[in-house]
Design a protein around this motif. Structure first.
Motif, PDB file in Angstrom:
ATOM      1  N   ASP A  52       5.251  23.308  -7.586  1.00  0.00           N
ATOM      2  CA  ASP A  52       5.289  22.067  -8.369  1.00  0.00           C
ATOM      3  C   ASP A  52       6.706  21.748  -8.840  1.00  0.00           C
ATOM      4  OD1 ASP A  52       4.286  19.757  -9.560  1.00  0.00           O
ATOM      5  OD2 ASP A  52       3.789  20.778 -11.437  1.00  0.00           O
ATOM      6  N   GLU A  53       7.620  21.804  -7.901  1.00  0.00           N
ATOM      7  CA  GLU A  53       9.013  21.487  -8.207  1.00  0.00           C
ATOM      8  C   GLU A  53       9.114  20.066  -8.773  1.00  0.00           C
ATOM      9  OE1 GLU A  53      13.019  20.721  -5.577  1.00  0.00           O
ATOM     10  OE2 GLU A  53      11.706  22.358  -4.977  1.00  0.00           O
ATOM     11  N   GLY A  54       9.757  19.935  -9.911  1.00  0.00           N
ATOM     12  CA  GLY A  54       9.872  18.631 -10.563  1.00  0.00           C
ATOM     13  C   GLY A  54       8.739  18.346 -11.540  1.00  0.00           C
ATOM     14  N   GLY A  55       7.676  19.159 -11.515  1.00  0.00           N
ATOM     15  CA  GLY A  55       6.612  19.031 -12.509  1.00  0.00           C
ATOM     16  C   GLY A  55       5.650  17.878 -12.311  1.00  0.00           C
TER      17      GLY A  55
ATOM     18  N   ASP B 287       2.402  12.863   1.545  1.00  0.00           N
ATOM     19  CA  ASP B 287       3.841  12.756   1.281  1.00  0.00           C
ATOM     20  C   ASP B 287       4.240  13.306  -0.083  1.00  0.00           C
ATOM     21  OD1 ASP B 287       4.163  11.606   3.733  1.00  0.00           O
ATOM     22  OD2 ASP B 287       4.381   9.544   2.994  1.00  0.00           O
ATOM     23  N   TYR B 288       3.393  13.128  -1.077  1.00  0.00           N
ATOM     24  CA  TYR B 288       3.798  13.445  -2.446  1.00  0.00           C
ATOM     25  C   TYR B 288       3.059  14.616  -3.094  1.00  0.00           C
ATOM     26  CZ  TYR B 288       6.108   8.925  -2.082  1.00  0.00           C
ATOM     27  OH  TYR B 288       6.897   7.883  -1.669  1.00  0.00           O
ATOM     28  N   VAL B 289       1.760  14.763  -2.802  1.00  0.00           N
ATOM     29  CA  VAL B 289       0.975  15.786  -3.491  1.00  0.00           C
ATOM     30  C   VAL B 289       0.999  17.129  -2.771  1.00  0.00           C
ATOM     31  CG1 VAL B 289      -1.308  16.392  -4.375  1.00  0.00           C
ATOM     32  CG2 VAL B 289      -0.498  14.031  -4.537  1.00  0.00           C
TER      33      VAL B 289
ATOM     34  N   ASN C 247      -9.086   1.109   5.500  1.00  0.00           N
ATOM     35  CA  ASN C 247      -7.651   0.829   5.382  1.00  0.00           C
ATOM     36  C   ASN C 247      -7.083   1.409   4.095  1.00  0.00           C
ATOM     37  OD1 ASN C 247      -8.944  -1.693   6.919  1.00  0.00           O
ATOM     38  ND2 ASN C 247      -6.865  -1.363   7.684  1.00  0.00           N
ATOM     39  N   ALA C 248      -7.809   1.207   2.982  1.00  0.00           N
ATOM     40  CA  ALA C 248      -7.330   1.697   1.696  1.00  0.00           C
ATOM     41  C   ALA C 248      -7.207   3.222   1.713  1.00  0.00           C
ATOM     42  CB  ALA C 248      -8.281   1.243   0.586  1.00  0.00           C
ATOM     43  N   SER C 249      -8.146   3.888   2.360  1.00  0.00           N
ATOM     44  CA  SER C 249      -8.123   5.354   2.433  1.00  0.00           C
ATOM     45  C   SER C 249      -6.946   5.852   3.266  1.00  0.00           C
ATOM     46  CB  SER C 249      -9.438   5.876   3.013  1.00  0.00           C
ATOM     47  OG  SER C 249     -10.531   5.575   2.164  1.00  0.00           O
ATOM     48  N   ARG C 250      -6.599   5.135   4.305  1.00  0.00           N
ATOM     49  CA  ARG C 250      -5.441   5.540   5.125  1.00  0.00           C
ATOM     50  C   ARG C 250      -4.159   5.500   4.305  1.00  0.00           C
ATOM     51  NH1 ARG C 250      -7.731   1.895   9.160  1.00  0.00           N
ATOM     52  NH2 ARG C 250      -9.009   3.121  10.613  1.00  0.00           N
ATOM     53  N   ASP C 251      -3.975   4.423   3.567  1.00  0.00           N
ATOM     54  CA  ASP C 251      -2.787   4.288   2.714  1.00  0.00           C
ATOM     55  C   ASP C 251      -2.750   5.386   1.654  1.00  0.00           C
ATOM     56  OD1 ASP C 251      -1.516   2.088   3.789  1.00  0.00           O
ATOM     57  OD2 ASP C 251      -1.325   1.070   1.853  1.00  0.00           O
ATOM     58  N   PHE C 252      -3.889   5.636   1.053  1.00  0.00           N
ATOM     59  CA  PHE C 252      -3.972   6.629  -0.012  1.00  0.00           C
ATOM     60  C   PHE C 252      -3.664   8.026   0.530  1.00  0.00           C
ATOM     61  CE2 PHE C 252      -6.245   9.236  -3.204  1.00  0.00           C
ATOM     62  CZ  PHE C 252      -5.714   8.678  -4.358  1.00  0.00           C
ATOM     63  N   GLY C 253      -4.236   8.355   1.686  1.00  0.00           N
ATOM     64  CA  GLY C 253      -3.999   9.652   2.304  1.00  0.00           C
ATOM     65  C   GLY C 253      -2.541   9.868   2.672  1.00  0.00           C
ATOM     66  N   ARG C 254      -1.899   8.773   3.082  1.00  0.00           N
ATOM     67  CA  ARG C 254      -0.467   8.861   3.391  1.00  0.00           C
ATOM     68  C   ARG C 254       0.315   9.337   2.154  1.00  0.00           C
ATOM     69  NH1 ARG C 254       1.233   9.787   7.271  1.00  0.00           N
ATOM     70  NH2 ARG C 254       2.290  11.388   6.123  1.00  0.00           N
ATOM     71  N   ASN C 255      -0.019   8.768   1.012  1.00  0.00           N
ATOM     72  CA  ASN C 255       0.656   9.149  -0.227  1.00  0.00           C
ATOM     73  C   ASN C 255       0.317  10.578  -0.654  1.00  0.00           C
ATOM     74  OD1 ASN C 255       1.810   6.594  -0.489  1.00  0.00           O
ATOM     75  ND2 ASN C 255       0.071   5.786  -1.623  1.00  0.00           N
ATOM     76  N   ILE C 256      -0.942  10.989  -0.444  1.00  0.00           N
ATOM     77  CA  ILE C 256      -1.348  12.355  -0.794  1.00  0.00           C
ATOM     78  C   ILE C 256      -0.522  13.372   0.006  1.00  0.00           C
ATOM     79  CG2 ILE C 256      -3.218  14.038  -0.599  1.00  0.00           C
ATOM     80  CD1 ILE C 256      -3.729  12.242  -2.894  1.00  0.00           C
TER      81      ILE C 256
ATOM     82  N   GLU D  79      -4.015   8.884 -11.290  1.00  0.00           N
ATOM     83  CA  GLU D  79      -3.343   7.796 -11.997  1.00  0.00           C
ATOM     84  C   GLU D  79      -2.071   8.269 -12.698  1.00  0.00           C
ATOM     85  OE1 GLU D  79      -4.397   4.336 -15.341  1.00  0.00           O
ATOM     86  OE2 GLU D  79      -5.931   5.763 -14.704  1.00  0.00           O
ATOM     87  N   LEU D  80      -1.995   9.569 -12.969  1.00  0.00           N
ATOM     88  CA  LEU D  80      -0.883  10.117 -13.744  1.00  0.00           C
ATOM     89  C   LEU D  80       0.179  10.782 -12.879  1.00  0.00           C
ATOM     90  CD1 LEU D  80      -3.122  11.701 -16.515  1.00  0.00           C
ATOM     91  CD2 LEU D  80      -1.971   9.483 -16.586  1.00  0.00           C
ATOM     92  N   LEU D  81      -0.017  10.793 -11.569  1.00  0.00           N
ATOM     93  CA  LEU D  81       0.962  11.404 -10.672  1.00  0.00           C
ATOM     94  C   LEU D  81       2.161  10.471 -10.529  1.00  0.00           C
ATOM     95  CD1 LEU D  81      -1.498  12.718  -7.945  1.00  0.00           C
ATOM     96  CD2 LEU D  81      -0.063  14.153  -9.407  1.00  0.00           C
TER      97      LEU D  81
END
Length: 414
Positions: A374-377, A364-366, A353-362, A119-121
């Protein structure tokens, strides 16, 4: 560059959550894009993606995750399943000092765990980068339409949780035949965006706020309402969004103008406890209060929507609110009641479906943060506890975490 071993943990919270942070195909993609990442999966009988689906793509199944550097789940991890001195990613629901999770945070500190909360990312602009909000909006809007149709005997939709994928749910859209009602959607984020996706695909037309308030239509329509459409600050003439978010306590609700023309309310807006409620129970008793069905998609109990007296379940998603008595009643018991849908874990109804979207973000961003120091913190900003100590930003949670010790001592004495 050091290698990072990531373990996808089995969800242990009850009621069961079937979502996953990485689907089988996303595990493969993560290791292809990041050759120094190794992903293993703890076997689980409850996931929406089976162990076999992971094994078929050669993702190792591993019961003991002690050799992993990072452990990823979705919901809170039961205290007895926490592995000491590990780095965990999950939704901890602790930053608002939620009473039921004080013991969890205390255990995280005692076990010298590093906790990074999804939630804080956020990116450098402060925008969240991983969330299930879109699917909360999609399922919430669908449930809202389902509830309205059931209340008035118009059509009978298959519940989302009984649909294998979103494509199956979308087949149900063709059953929707609505009279010329008006539907209000509050909010401008991912949740509202998901809700509008559903209404657009159902062929329900979006109209301007002005037309929504003052024109009549021969078809069902909806309007998207932003904070400035239903709040004002009495001492300031011009709307200023930054001021509203900084000083919500100085504002008052002007939502009454919408209660006179709205049939179905889809509440998708984030609500701050200091901000005004949309309307009051007294407002609901007025003869011109027209809303008869509410889908509280954000599901803030005793929050912005006075009818949300409790959260509901996926199996029993609705109840009736009697505006005359202020009491909850059986769903669909009286037409004069306001029927409320307030499921608090909506994305669980379409877990694949929700897991696919979430994994995409993981991915791309995490994942990049694991290998760029951890460039950018981003990870630092989302770290509630590091090696068993609260980080400076979240030091305000110390008393909250310590309360679990005090309560435990009281229980022991009893």
């Amino acid at each position: 560059m050091k290698k990072v071993k990531i373990g996808i943990i089995k969800e242990g919270k009850v009621p069961v959550d079937k979502r996953v942070p990485l689907t089988p195909k996303k595990c493969v993609e993560a290791m292809q894009v990041f050759p120094d990442a190794q992903v293993v999966v703890q076997p689980s009988a409850v996931r929406c993606f089976t162990d076999q689906e992971y094994a078929e793509l050669n993702i190792p199944l591993q019961q003991d995750l002690n050799d992993c550097d990072v452990l990823m789940g979705v919901k809170e991890v039961p205290i007895d399943q926490l592995i000491p001195s590990k780095t965990y990613f999950f939704f901890s629901h602790t930053i608002k000092k939620q009473p039921h999770n004080a013991k969890l945070l205390r255990a995280i500190l005692d076990k010298h765990i590093t906790l990074i909360d999804y939630e804080l990312l956020t990116n450098s602009e402060g925008q969240r980068v991983v969330a299930f909000g879109r699917y909360a909006g999609i399922v919430g809007a669908y449930n809202g339409i389902l509830t309205y149709g059931k209340k008035w005997g118009l059509f009978d939709l298959k519940p989302a949780y009984l649909c294998h994928e979103m494509e199956d749910m979308q087949e149900e859209y063709f059953k929707v035949q609505l009279p010329p009602i008006k539907i209000a959607i509050t909010g401008g984020g991912r949740v509202a965006g998901g809700a509008m996706e559903v209404l657009n695909k159902m062929g329900i037309r979006k109209v301007s706020v002005f037309d929504y308030l003052y024109k009549q239509f021969s078809e069902p329509v909806y309007a998207q309402l932003h904070s400035g459409d239903y709040n004002n600050r009495p001492d300031v003439e011009v709307w200023d969004s930054p001021d509203f978010y900084a000083n919500p306590h100085l504002y008052q609700s002007t939502f009454r103008k919408f209660t006179r023309v709205t049939d179905l309310l889809l509440a998708c807006a984030y609500w701050h406890p200091s901000a005004p409620k949309l309307f009051t129970e007294e407002d609901m008793r007025q003869p011109d209060f027209k809303i008869d069905t509410i889908a509280d998609i954000t599901c803030d109990v005793n929050g912005s929507i006075p009818t949300t007296k409790k959260a509901t379940t996926i199996i029993e998603p609705a109840f009736d609110f009697n505006p005359t008595t202020g009491e909850m009643e059986q769903a669909y018991s009286r037409k004069e009641n306001i029927t409320v849908m307030a499921v608090d874990n909506l994305p669980c109804e379409l877990p694949r479906n929700a897991s696919r979207d979430f994994g995409r973000n993981i991915i791309d961003y995490v994942f990049p943060q694991f290998f760029n120091e951890d460039e950018g913190g981003m990870l630092a900003r989302a770290t509630i506890a590091h090696a068993g100590k609260l980080t400076e930003k979240y030091s305000y949670l110390q008393e909250y975490a310590d309360s679990a010790i005090i309560n435990k001592e009281k229980e022991t004495k009893v």
